[in-house]
Design a protein around this motif. Structure first.
Motif: not given
Length: 296
Positions: A20-26, A39-41, A52-57, A103-109
């Motif tokens: 999954a894609f993740c975006w962190i905004l600082r 679809d999960m945090p 539930a942010s509706g983000f799409n890149g 990797n949404w099953t293991d967020a350390t990856q």
């Protein structure tokens, strides 16, 4: 080329990728927001990336040149995450954004795909579209100093040296009235001996706490000081909020010397010959006794 940790590399080699894609905004004020297209945090580097942010890149482009490779992200205006008021008020101006593949099953990856800055923001009533500018955009900015009469330092910065926390340079008070988002009347303690024009308005309480605005114009009316701002206040400031107003500087050598006694730190060239000096010529009736020609 990106360096992948062995666990993520093994996961990709397995042929069954749960990515999954993740975006962190600082933001500049220290607030960090996380978003994901999953679809999960996802918990990433201490930040919860909300689904539930509706983000799409859009696609990520990266070239070998020094040109800025931009990406766009679209999203839905959410009342508890990114609000239209915060966007308008500039809370996200210059914010840094990180794009991760997780990797949404293991967020350390994880692998950091890119970092950048928020650029132009377009919005309508229900959504927004933001440009992500790469770090190389800094190479497109002009660097160095300009040979000019006026000072090129910012009042109060390290190059200027003026202490804006001094009682004679900053005044605390409250908002007395708001005629419009750009016209604010403040009731401050003390009587400033300099104008607030080109100064700053810092809001210290209320919904707009932490926001600062540049002052365009200043006029006094009775016990109140009327301030005209460069940019409008859209973040819920109201009458009674605490503020601090700092004086401004017109960047001239005379103001630096007479108002701030800071001529030794003046960052301009006040004695630079001007056009009058360049086109001047000797005249028979002119005095040539070595005195100043009065052109500076």
């Amino acid at each position: 080329m990106k360096d992948l940790n062995p666990s993520l590399q093994n996961h990709l080699a397995s042929g069954v990728a749960t990515l999954a894609f993740c975006w962190i905004l600082r933001r500049g004020d220290g607030v960090a927001l996380g978003f994901t297209d999953h679809d999960m945090p996802i918990e990433l580097n201490g930040v919860t990336c909300e689904p539930a942010s509706g983000f799409n890149g859009t696609e990520i482009r990266q070239s070998a040149s020094f040109a800025s490779d931009d990406q766009e992200v679209t999203g839905v205006l959410s009342s508890d995450r990114i609000t239209e008021t915060d966007l308008i008020s500039g809370r996200y101006d210059g914010a840094r954004i990180e794009t991760w593949r997780v990797n949404w099953t293991d967020a350390t990856q994880t692998v950091l795909l890119r970092e950048g800055y928020l650029g132009e923001i377009k919005r309508d009533r229900q959504s927004f579209q933001v440009e992500i500018r790469s770090l190389s955009v800094a190479l497109e900015q002009e660097r160095g100093r300009v040979y000019q009469y006026t000072c090129d330092a910012t009042l109060g910065d390290a190059r200027c040296g003026v202490d804006l926390s001094a009682a004679s340079h900053g005044f605390t008070g409250t908002i007395a009235a708001m005629s419009s988002p750009t016209l604010v009347s403040v009731d401050v303690s003390g009587m400033p001996n300099m104008s607030f024009a080109r100064g700053s308005l810092h809001i210290k309480s209320g919904d707009a706490e932490g926001m600062s605005f540049d002052v365009l114009g200043h006029s006094a009316e009775g016990n109140a000081d009327n301030l005209e701002l460069w940019l409008p206040i859209h973040s819920g400031a109201k009458v009674g909020d605490m503020v601090r107003v700092t004086v401004g500087c017109d960047k001239t050598f005379r103001t630096c010397r007479e108002c701030f006694a800071n001529q030794n730190n003046f960052r301009g060239f006040p004695h630079m010959p001007g056009n009058d000096f360049i086109i001047s010529y000797p005249e028979q009736r002119s005095s040539s006794n070595g005195e100043s020609l009065g052109l500076l």
